[in-house]
Design a protein around this motif. Structure first.
Motif, mmCIF file in Angstrom:
data_model
loop_
_atom_site.group_PDB
_atom_site.id
_atom_site.type_symbol
_atom_site.label_atom_id
_atom_site.label_comp_id
_atom_site.label_asym_id
_atom_site.label_seq_id
_atom_site.Cartn_x
_atom_site.Cartn_y
_atom_site.Cartn_z
ATOM 1 N N GLY A 107 -74.598 22.261 36.667
ATOM 2 C CA GLY A 107 -74.067 22.181 35.303
ATOM 3 C C GLY A 107 -73.268 23.434 34.998
ATOM 4 N N ALA A 108 -71.951 23.359 35.105
ATOM 5 C CA ALA A 108 -71.117 24.548 34.930
ATOM 6 C C ALA A 108 -70.487 24.586 33.547
ATOM 7 C CB ALA A 108 -70.062 24.617 36.030
ATOM 8 N N GLY A 109 -71.280 24.243 32.542
ATOM 9 C CA GLY A 109 -70.806 24.395 31.161
ATOM 10 C C GLY A 109 -70.839 25.860 30.771
ATOM 11 N N LYS A 110 -70.761 26.113 29.465
ATOM 12 C CA LYS A 110 -70.717 27.500 29.002
ATOM 13 C C LYS A 110 -71.918 28.298 29.472
ATOM 14 C CE LYS A 110 -66.976 26.594 26.957
ATOM 15 N NZ LYS A 110 -65.782 26.892 27.790
ATOM 16 N N ILE A 111 -73.084 27.737 29.273
ATOM 17 C CA ILE A 111 -74.290 28.471 29.641
ATOM 18 C C ILE A 111 -74.400 28.623 31.159
ATOM 19 C CG2 ILE A 111 -76.809 28.510 29.560
ATOM 20 C CD1 ILE A 111 -76.575 28.278 26.824
ATOM 21 N N GLY A 112 -74.152 27.551 31.871
ATOM 22 C CA GLY A 112 -74.229 27.603 33.333
ATOM 23 C C GLY A 112 -73.288 28.649 33.895
ATOM 24 N N GLU A 113 -72.066 28.655 33.370
ATOM 25 C CA GLU A 113 -71.093 29.614 33.864
ATOM 26 C C GLU A 113 -71.487 31.045 33.488
ATOM 27 O OE1 GLU A 113 -66.391 29.803 33.708
ATOM 28 O OE2 GLU A 113 -67.137 27.809 33.144
ATOM 29 N N GLY A 114 -71.979 31.197 32.274
ATOM 30 C CA GLY A 114 -72.442 32.514 31.836
ATOM 31 C C GLY A 114 -73.528 33.034 32.754
ATOM 32 N N LEU A 115 -74.457 32.171 33.092
ATOM 33 C CA LEU A 115 -75.533 32.562 33.999
ATOM 34 C C LEU A 115 -74.994 32.912 35.376
ATOM 35 C CD1 LEU A 115 -78.351 29.991 33.253
ATOM 36 C CD2 LEU A 115 -78.405 32.455 32.895
ATOM 37 N N VAL A 129 -76.638 30.797 45.332
ATOM 38 C CA VAL A 129 -75.866 30.338 46.489
ATOM 39 C C VAL A 129 -75.023 29.091 46.218
ATOM 40 C CG1 VAL A 129 -77.495 31.367 48.125
ATOM 41 C CG2 VAL A 129 -77.806 28.986 47.412
ATOM 42 N N GLY A 130 -75.073 28.579 44.986
ATOM 43 C CA GLY A 130 -74.236 27.419 44.705
ATOM 44 C C GLY A 130 -74.178 27.094 43.224
ATOM 45 N N VAL A 131 -72.992 26.625 42.786
ATOM 46 C CA VAL A 131 -72.829 26.159 41.406
ATOM 47 C C VAL A 131 -72.176 24.778 41.468
ATOM 48 C CG1 VAL A 131 -71.793 26.625 39.155
ATOM 49 C CG2 VAL A 131 -72.473 28.532 40.610
ATOM 50 N N PHE A 132 -72.777 23.830 40.792
ATOM 51 C CA PHE A 132 -72.329 22.445 40.916
ATOM 52 C C PHE A 132 -72.046 21.799 39.573
ATOM 53 C CE2 PHE A 132 -74.999 23.661 44.418
ATOM 54 C CZ PHE A 132 -74.268 23.259 45.523
ATOM 55 N N ASP A 133 -71.076 20.897 39.577
ATOM 56 C CA ASP A 133 -70.758 20.147 38.364
ATOM 57 C C ASP A 133 -69.938 18.931 38.778
ATOM 58 O OD1 ASP A 133 -70.489 21.196 35.080
ATOM 59 O OD2 ASP A 133 -69.544 19.325 35.756
ATOM 60 N N ILE A 139 -64.439 21.389 39.192
ATOM 61 C CA ILE A 139 -64.614 21.495 40.644
ATOM 62 C C ILE A 139 -63.479 22.319 41.254
ATOM 63 C CG2 ILE A 139 -64.698 20.198 42.808
ATOM 64 C CD1 ILE A 139 -65.972 17.900 41.162
ATOM 65 N N GLY A 140 -63.854 23.261 42.083
ATOM 66 C CA GLY A 140 -62.858 24.093 42.747
ATOM 67 C C GLY A 140 -62.636 25.412 42.036
ATOM 68 N N LYS A 141 -62.939 25.435 40.764
ATOM 69 C CA LYS A 141 -62.807 26.659 39.978
ATOM 70 C C LYS A 141 -63.775 27.715 40.501
ATOM 71 C CE LYS A 141 -63.419 28.167 35.235
ATOM 72 N NZ LYS A 141 -64.062 27.807 33.964
ATOM 73 N N LYS A 142 -63.334 28.976 40.489
ATOM 74 C CA LYS A 142 -64.211 30.019 41.010
ATOM 75 C C LYS A 142 -65.046 30.672 39.923
ATOM 76 C CE LYS A 142 -63.590 32.186 45.309
ATOM 77 N NZ LYS A 142 -63.438 33.493 45.972
ATOM 78 N N VAL A 143 -66.329 30.865 40.196
ATOM 79 C CA VAL A 143 -67.198 31.637 39.309
ATOM 80 C C VAL A 143 -67.765 32.746 40.180
ATOM 81 C CG1 VAL A 143 -69.022 31.496 37.601
ATOM 82 C CG2 VAL A 143 -67.921 29.420 38.402
ATOM 83 N N CYS A 144 -67.396 33.974 39.888
ATOM 84 C CA CYS A 144 -67.742 35.064 40.788
ATOM 85 C C CYS A 144 -67.249 34.709 42.183
ATOM 86 C CB CYS A 144 -69.242 35.337 40.775
ATOM 87 S SG CYS A 144 -69.744 36.149 39.270
ATOM 88 N N ASP A 145 -68.074 34.806 43.206
ATOM 89 C CA ASP A 145 -67.570 34.496 44.549
ATOM 90 C C ASP A 145 -67.810 33.045 44.924
ATOM 91 O OD1 ASP A 145 -68.242 37.317 44.334
ATOM 92 O OD2 ASP A 145 -70.154 36.709 45.264
ATOM 93 N N LEU A 146 -68.341 32.267 43.985
ATOM 94 C CA LEU A 146 -68.678 30.892 44.345
ATOM 95 C C LEU A 146 -67.673 29.909 43.777
ATOM 96 C CD1 LEU A 146 -72.493 31.137 43.643
ATOM 97 C CD2 LEU A 146 -71.452 30.811 45.892
ATOM 98 N N ILE B 105 -74.842 37.310 17.202
ATOM 99 C CA ILE B 105 -75.072 37.712 18.588
ATOM 100 C C ILE B 105 -74.543 39.127 18.741
ATOM 101 C CG2 ILE B 105 -74.335 37.363 20.981
ATOM 102 C CD1 ILE B 105 -74.246 34.358 20.426
ATOM 103 N N VAL B 106 -75.338 40.013 19.295
ATOM 104 C CA VAL B 106 -74.841 41.349 19.600
ATOM 105 C C VAL B 106 -74.847 41.526 21.111
ATOM 106 C CG1 VAL B 106 -75.128 43.824 19.282
ATOM 107 C CG2 VAL B 106 -75.637 42.254 17.397
ATOM 108 N N GLY B 107 -73.671 41.798 21.659
ATOM 109 C CA GLY B 107 -73.499 41.899 23.100
ATOM 110 C C GLY B 107 -72.688 40.727 23.607
ATOM 111 N N ALA B 108 -71.387 40.944 23.830
ATOM 112 C CA ALA B 108 -70.525 39.830 24.221
ATOM 113 C C ALA B 108 -70.251 39.836 25.717
ATOM 114 C CB ALA B 108 -69.236 39.860 23.408
ATOM 115 N N GLY B 109 -71.280 40.087 26.497
ATOM 116 C CA GLY B 109 -71.159 39.959 27.957
ATOM 117 C C GLY B 109 -71.148 38.491 28.336
ATOM 118 N N LYS B 110 -71.365 38.246 29.608
ATOM 119 C CA LYS B 110 -71.300 36.861 30.094
ATOM 120 C C LYS B 110 -72.273 35.955 29.351
ATOM 121 C CE LYS B 110 -68.286 38.120 32.958
ATOM 122 N NZ LYS B 110 -66.895 37.957 32.466
#
Lengths: 225, 225
Positions: A107-115, A129-133, A139-146, B105-110
């Motif tokens: 789930g690469a929504g806002k929260i998933g991506e933030g995490l 080791v993996g992010v899926f949606d 799909i294909g978009k990069k989040v950090c190195d994944l 919210i305080v702290g606008a990090g990821k």
DNA sequence: TAGATTGTTAATCGATTAACAATC
DNA sequence: TAGATTGTTAATCGATTAACAATC
């Protein structure tokens, strides 16, 4: 009765460099992160030893409670002296670590991506080791190195990387489905960010982090205080 | 003894359209979001009535436990009939709502940004009215309809909008400081995403959501199962 | 009526705390 | 030695569950 004897008294008991653990009560497990956090702080300050008393005042816990917890987890305290910080930290490490624990996020929504972008857990022995949606736009978009991959790649990833923990950040109507998938691919622990009460077998651990639920609890407490 | 009488038996007791609440035990508060969630599901399916038995099997809770919880929160169950879904939902609403509860919210990090973009809590009576960060590169940037502002604007915002809940997503060495600030500006409930054990007065509620801690707990459970 | 459901009282269970005996 | 700290045994507390009496 409710006390389990962790030593084999019939033999040469108390081989002291073995740490002891079996089925820590849930209440104790929930205090472990606080202990670890505090011990890491002591280490960073080069403090060599500590005691149940000090820890209890520092963390706002009962003194006997801390003594019991530490005895259960380490048991290497010395009367009149206390605990050696590094030794104690090491016993906590043994309690937690299998080695590095691999995780995936579905789930690469806002929260998933933030995490996914959050790096904090790498320090604690966890590796994402993996992010899926399933959303084609993601799909294909990069989040950090994944790279975000489609859900049909989850199985492969779980098998290849021996993934033990799955983080669920999908919309709630897909949560149980994703959960079942994770379990069938060998995942043993689930961090559930949806409001769904997941139905899982006994040997699977689930922790819920539903923001709306937490806010609701806060609101109730605020109102009645 | 441990039972509190919520009625005034000496007078014309049981005025039945008053719902009752005082100091719900913490254990009950933690189940409330599950009940609410389930009731909302029933409403969306146009189910008119339900019973403790049904709810208990659906949520995996004890039947008597559910009966006690519902009696404590609503008390409008009818023998042989059960609870009217809408009426019960309404009592839960009264339990939670003051009106819409404003949050910052305080702290606008990821994580902070991920949360800010998350819309889920609007449905539950919460409204995000400010996002703050001291990083010059972030100030002015838009997150949803809100502009990220510097921390010295927190006070004004809290006073203007009567903010009751603060979400802390700053690095851990700033957590206590931000927490103190929030409290001094009138915030009553804190959702703490750092690993710091916050020190707060008795009348302030704190809920911790430290991802690393939750992962640690999962790892311990996985290892010992 | 009998069966289903309610709410309550009493029993059980588990976790915390208090009291205490032992000692690097 | 006396004082500090340990770990353990017993008491307390709170929450859950079981048993039961009441009844839209």
């Amino acid at each position: 009765m409710s006390e389990i004897n962790y030593y084999d008294d019939t033999l040469n008991s108390k081989f002291s460099n073995t740490f002891r653990t079996t089925n820590l009560p849930k209440s104790v497990i929930e205090r472990v992160p606080f202990y670890i956090n505090y011990l890491d702080k002591l280490i960073s300050e080069n403090v060599l030893s500590t005691s149940s008393k000090i820890i209890s005042t520092e963390l706002g816990l009962g003194e006997v409670q801390v003594r019991k917890d530490l005895n259960l987890i380490s048991g290497k305290g010395k009367p009149k002296i206390g605990y050696n910080v590094k030794e104690l930290r090491e016993d906590f490490r043994k309690l937690v670590n299998i080695e590095t624990t691999n995780m995936i996020i579905v789930g690469a929504g806002k929260i998933g991506e933030g995490l996914a972008m959050y790096k904090g857990f790498n320090d604690c022995g966890f590796s994402l080791v993996g992010v899926f949606d399933n959303d084609i736009n993601k799909i294909g978009k990069k989040v950090c190195d994944l790279k975000i991959e489609s859900n049909d790649k989850i199985q492969q990833c779980c098998y290849d990387k021996k993934v033990l923990i799955g983080i669920i950040t999908v919309p709630k109507d897909k949560a149980q489905e994703v959960c079942n998938m994770m379990i069938s691919y060998g995942i043993k622990g689930i961090l559930n960010f949806t409001s769904v009460k997941l139905d899982v077998p006994d040997n699977i651990s689930v922790r819920n982090v539903d923001i709306s639920s937490l806010l609701t609890m806060l609101a109730i407490e605020i109102k009645n205080s």
